[in-house]
Design a protein around this motif. Structure first.
Motif, PDB file in Angstrom:
ATOM      1  N   ALA A  86       0.828  -1.213   0.000  1.00 44.62           N
ATOM      2  CA  ALA A  86       0.000   0.000   0.000  1.00 44.62           C
ATOM      3  C   ALA A  86       0.858   1.258   0.000  1.00 44.62           C
ATOM      4  O   ALA A  86       1.880   1.333   0.682  1.00 44.62           O
ATOM      5  N   GLY A  87       0.411   2.223  -0.766  1.00 46.26           N
ATOM      6  CA  GLY A  87       1.108   3.498  -0.825  1.00 46.26           C
ATOM      7  C   GLY A  87       0.191   4.560  -1.405  1.00 46.26           C
ATOM      8  O   GLY A  87      -0.840   4.253  -1.987  1.00 46.26           O
ATOM      9  N   ILE A  88       0.570   5.789  -1.194  1.00 49.30           N
ATOM     10  CA  ILE A  88      -0.176   6.918  -1.739  1.00 49.30           C
ATOM     11  C   ILE A  88       0.786   7.835  -2.465  1.00 49.30           C
ATOM     12  O   ILE A  88       1.967   7.864  -2.147  1.00 49.30           O
ATOM     13  N   VAL A  89       0.288   8.582  -3.416  1.00 46.25           N
ATOM     14  CA  VAL A  89       1.116   9.573  -4.104  1.00 46.25           C
ATOM     15  C   VAL A  89       0.761  10.981  -3.641  1.00 46.25           C
ATOM     16  O   VAL A  89       1.627  11.732  -3.228  1.00 46.25           O
ATOM     17  N   PRO A  90      -0.517  11.384  -3.703  1.00 49.01           N
ATOM     18  CA  PRO A  90      -0.825  12.738  -3.230  1.00 49.01           C
ATOM     19  C   PRO A  90      -0.742  12.804  -1.701  1.00 49.01           C
ATOM     20  O   PRO A  90      -0.921  11.778  -1.062  1.00 49.01           O
ATOM     21  N   PRO A  91      -0.487  13.912  -1.116  1.00 47.98           N
ATOM     22  CA  PRO A  91      -0.277  15.183  -1.796  1.00 47.98           C
ATOM     23  C   PRO A  91       1.120  15.247  -2.396  1.00 47.98           C
ATOM     24  O   PRO A  91       2.067  14.761  -1.807  1.00 47.98           O
ATOM     25  N   VAL A  92       1.188  15.844  -3.546  1.00 48.80           N
ATOM     26  CA  VAL A  92       2.469  16.008  -4.217  1.00 48.80           C
ATOM     27  C   VAL A  92       3.049  17.373  -3.863  1.00 48.80           C
ATOM     28  O   VAL A  92       2.385  18.216  -3.289  1.00 48.80           O
ATOM     29  N   GLY A  93       4.283  17.550  -4.204  1.00 47.92           N
ATOM     30  CA  GLY A  93       4.958  18.808  -3.935  1.00 47.92           C
ATOM     31  C   GLY A  93       6.385  18.547  -3.505  1.00 47.92           C
ATOM     32  O   GLY A  93       6.835  17.411  -3.431  1.00 47.92           O
ATOM     33  N   GLY A  94       7.058  19.626  -3.226  1.00 52.11           N
ATOM     34  CA  GLY A  94       8.425  19.537  -2.751  1.00 52.11           C
ATOM     35  C   GLY A  94       8.454  19.501  -1.228  1.00 52.11           C
ATOM     36  O   GLY A  94       7.520  19.030  -0.581  1.00 52.11           O
ATOM     37  N   PHE A  95       9.499  20.066  -0.689  1.00 55.85           N
ATOM     38  CA  PHE A  95       9.622  20.086   0.764  1.00 55.85           C
ATOM     39  C   PHE A  95       8.570  20.991   1.393  1.00 55.85           C
ATOM     40  O   PHE A  95       8.367  20.974   2.592  1.00 55.85           O
ATOM     41  N   ASP A  96       7.907  21.771   0.562  1.00 54.59           N
ATOM     42  CA  ASP A  96       6.848  22.653   1.042  1.00 54.59           C
ATOM     43  C   ASP A  96       5.507  21.937   1.179  1.00 54.59           C
ATOM     44  O   ASP A  96       4.523  22.545   1.594  1.00 54.59           O
ATOM     45  N   ALA A  97       5.450  20.641   0.882  1.00 51.97           N
ATOM     46  CA  ALA A  97       4.196  19.889   1.048  1.00 51.97           C
ATOM     47  C   ALA A  97       3.744  20.037   2.501  1.00 51.97           C
ATOM     48  O   ALA A  97       4.567  20.110   3.415  1.00 51.97           O
ATOM     49  N   PRO A  98       2.448  20.074   2.730  1.00 55.11           N
ATOM     50  CA  PRO A  98       1.951  20.280   4.088  1.00 55.11           C
ATOM     51  C   PRO A  98       2.348  19.144   5.032  1.00 55.11           C
ATOM     52  O   PRO A  98       2.488  17.994   4.610  1.00 55.11           O
ATOM     53  N   ASP A  99       2.513  19.485   6.304  1.00 53.89           N
ATOM     54  CA  ASP A  99       2.889  18.495   7.308  1.00 53.89           C
ATOM     55  C   ASP A  99       1.931  17.313   7.327  1.00 53.89           C
ATOM     56  O   ASP A  99       2.353  16.167   7.498  1.00 53.89           O
ATOM     57  N   GLU A 100       0.636  17.581   7.144  1.00 47.89           N
ATOM     58  CA  GLU A 100      -0.348  16.491   7.150  1.00 47.89           C
ATOM     59  C   GLU A 100      -0.049  15.506   6.019  1.00 47.89           C
ATOM     60  O   GLU A 100      -0.226  14.295   6.181  1.00 47.89           O
ATOM     61  N   GLY A 101       0.362  16.023   4.878  1.00 48.10           N
ATOM     62  CA  GLY A 101       0.704  15.163   3.755  1.00 48.10           C
ATOM     63  C   GLY A 101       1.922  14.305   4.047  1.00 48.10           C
ATOM     64  O   GLY A 101       1.941  13.117   3.756  1.00 48.10           O
ATOM     65  N   TRP A 102       2.945  14.940   4.620  1.00 45.88           N
ATOM     66  CA  TRP A 102       4.124  14.183   5.025  1.00 45.88           C
ATOM     67  C   TRP A 102       3.734  13.080   5.997  1.00 45.88           C
ATOM     68  O   TRP A 102       4.206  11.954   5.891  1.00 45.88           O
ATOM     69  N   GLN A 103       2.867  13.400   6.956  1.00 50.96           N
ATOM     70  CA  GLN A 103       2.468  12.418   7.961  1.00 50.96           C
ATOM     71  C   GLN A 103       1.694  11.263   7.336  1.00 50.96           C
ATOM     72  O   GLN A 103       1.893  10.101   7.703  1.00 50.96           O
ATOM     73  N   GLN A 104       0.821  11.567   6.378  1.00 51.10           N
ATOM     74  CA  GLN A 104       0.083  10.507   5.679  1.00 51.10           C
ATOM     75  C   GLN A 104       1.045   9.552   4.972  1.00 51.10           C
ATOM     76  O   GLN A 104       0.905   8.338   5.065  1.00 51.10           O
ATOM     77  N   HIS A 105       2.007  10.122   4.267  1.00 51.02           N
ATOM     78  CA  HIS A 105       2.999   9.292   3.579  1.00 51.02           C
ATOM     79  C   HIS A 105       3.780   8.453   4.581  1.00 51.02           C
ATOM     80  O   HIS A 105       3.992   7.254   4.362  1.00 51.02           O
ATOM     81  N   TRP A 106       4.225   9.058   5.645  1.00 56.11           N
ATOM     82  CA  TRP A 106       4.989   8.343   6.673  1.00 56.11           C
ATOM     83  C   TRP A 106       4.164   7.192   7.247  1.00 56.11           C
ATOM     84  O   TRP A 106       4.660   6.069   7.378  1.00 56.11           O
ATOM     85  N   ASN A 107       2.904   7.476   7.579  1.00 58.22           N
ATOM     86  CA  ASN A 107       2.069   6.457   8.215  1.00 58.22           C
ATOM     87  C   ASN A 107       1.799   5.263   7.313  1.00 58.22           C
ATOM     88  O   ASN A 107       1.839   4.120   7.770  1.00 58.22           O
ATOM     89  N   ILE A 108       1.525   5.500   6.038  1.00 55.42           N
ATOM     90  CA  ILE A 108       1.179   4.382   5.155  1.00 55.42           C
ATOM     91  C   ILE A 108       2.407   3.703   4.569  1.00 55.42           C
ATOM     92  O   ILE A 108       2.445   2.494   4.403  1.00 55.42           O
ATOM     93  N   GLN A 109       3.449   4.452   4.255  1.00 54.41           N
ATOM     94  CA  GLN A 109       4.587   3.895   3.538  1.00 54.41           C
ATOM     95  C   GLN A 109       5.758   3.510   4.434  1.00 54.41           C
ATOM     96  O   GLN A 109       6.720   2.899   3.938  1.00 54.41           O
ATOM     97  N   VAL A 110       5.669   3.816   5.702  1.00 52.56           N
ATOM     98  CA  VAL A 110       6.714   3.401   6.636  1.00 52.56           C
ATOM     99  C   VAL A 110       6.085   2.685   7.829  1.00 52.56           C
ATOM    100  O   VAL A 110       6.344   1.511   8.078  1.00 52.56           O
ATOM    101  N   MET A 111       5.243   3.389   8.550  1.00 55.04           N
ATOM    102  CA  MET A 111       4.717   2.831   9.798  1.00 55.04           C
ATOM    103  C   MET A 111       3.801   1.630   9.594  1.00 55.04           C
ATOM    104  O   MET A 111       3.789   0.713  10.424  1.00 55.04           O
ATOM    105  N   ALA A 112       3.032   1.593   8.511  1.00 57.05           N
ATOM    106  CA  ALA A 112       2.167   0.427   8.277  1.00 57.05           C
ATOM    107  C   ALA A 112       3.003  -0.846   8.161  1.00 57.05           C
ATOM    108  O   ALA A 112       2.603  -1.904   8.653  1.00 57.05           O
ATOM    109  N   HIS A 113       4.181  -0.752   7.542  1.00 58.01           N
ATOM    110  CA  HIS A 113       5.069  -1.913   7.437  1.00 58.01           C
ATOM    111  C   HIS A 113       5.561  -2.338   8.818  1.00 58.01           C
ATOM    112  O   HIS A 113       5.598  -3.513   9.141  1.00 58.01           O
ATOM    113  N   MET A 114       5.948  -1.335   9.622  1.00 57.82           N
ATOM    114  CA  MET A 114       6.433  -1.632  10.959  1.00 57.82           C
ATOM    115  C   MET A 114       5.333  -2.254  11.807  1.00 57.82           C
ATOM    116  O   MET A 114       5.563  -3.211  12.551  1.00 57.82           O
TER     117      MET A 114
END
Length: 158
Positions: A86-114
C-alpha cells in the motif's frame, strides 16, 4: 518458496502495483489470499477475479493493520506472506508539502510496514518459513522533485 499452501495478504491490492501482485500470487494457488485496499470496490473487483477475501482498511492506523491480520487469520488461518504494498502519491509537492501530507505518507509507507512486522513476526518466527515483503519504488531511488514526500517514504535501504 512454495506458495500453494500459504496464506497471502497484499495491501494496496486493489489497484496500481498491488493488483498484478495479487494476480501473480493467485497463479500459485495459495490456500488463501487477502486483498486489502482502502477502496472497497477495487478490493472486491480483485477478489472477484482471483478469489479470496477482500478487506477494506485504512492502514495508517495500527489498529487497522491488526484488524486486517485478525480477519485474515479468522478466515484462512495464520498469515504466511504479508506483502506490504500500500502506498499513496498525493499530496504532491516539494519540501513545502503540508505536514499532514508528510504524515500521511509516513504512516502508510513506513509505519504500516512496521505495524505489520510488530504484529506478525513473533508468530511467524515461531512457525518458520513466513515472509514479510515490503514493496519499495523506483521513485525512492530516482528523486521525483514534484513528489518529495512519496520519494522519501518509498525509499528502502538494505
Amino acid at each position: 518458496m512454495e506458495l500453494e499452501i500459504r496464506i497471502i495478504v497484499v495491501t494496496g491490492g486493489g489497484s496500481g502495483i498491488g493488483r498484478p501482485l495479487v494476480e501473480r500470487f493467485a497463479q500459485e494457488s495459495p490456500r488463501g489470499i487477502v486483498v486489502v485496499d482502502r477502496d472497497a470496490d477495487a478490493a472486491e473487483a480483485a477478489v472477484r477475479q482471483v478469489g479470496g477475501l477482500a478487506v477494506t482498511a485504512d492502514l495508517t492506523r495500527e489498529a487497522e493493520v491488526e484488524r486486517v491480520i485478525a480477519e485474515a487469520d479468522a478466515h484462512f488461518g495464520p498469515v504466511d506472506v504479508f506483502c506490504s504494498n500500500a502506498g499513496i502519491v498525493p499530496p504532491v509537492g516539494g519540501f513545502d508539502a503540508p505536514d499532514e501530507g508528510w504524515q500521511q505518507h509516513w504512516n502508510i509507507q513506513v509505519m504500516a510496514h512496521m505495524c505489520a512486522a510488530r504484529a506478525l513476526v513473533p508468530a511467524m518466527a515461531a512457525r518458520g518459513e513466513s515472509n514479510l515483503l515490503n514493496v519499495a519504488s523506483a521513485a525512492g531511488l530516482l528523486m521525483s522533485p514534484g513528489a518529495v514526500p512519496y520519494t522519501v517514504t518509498k525509499r528502502r535501504t538494505s
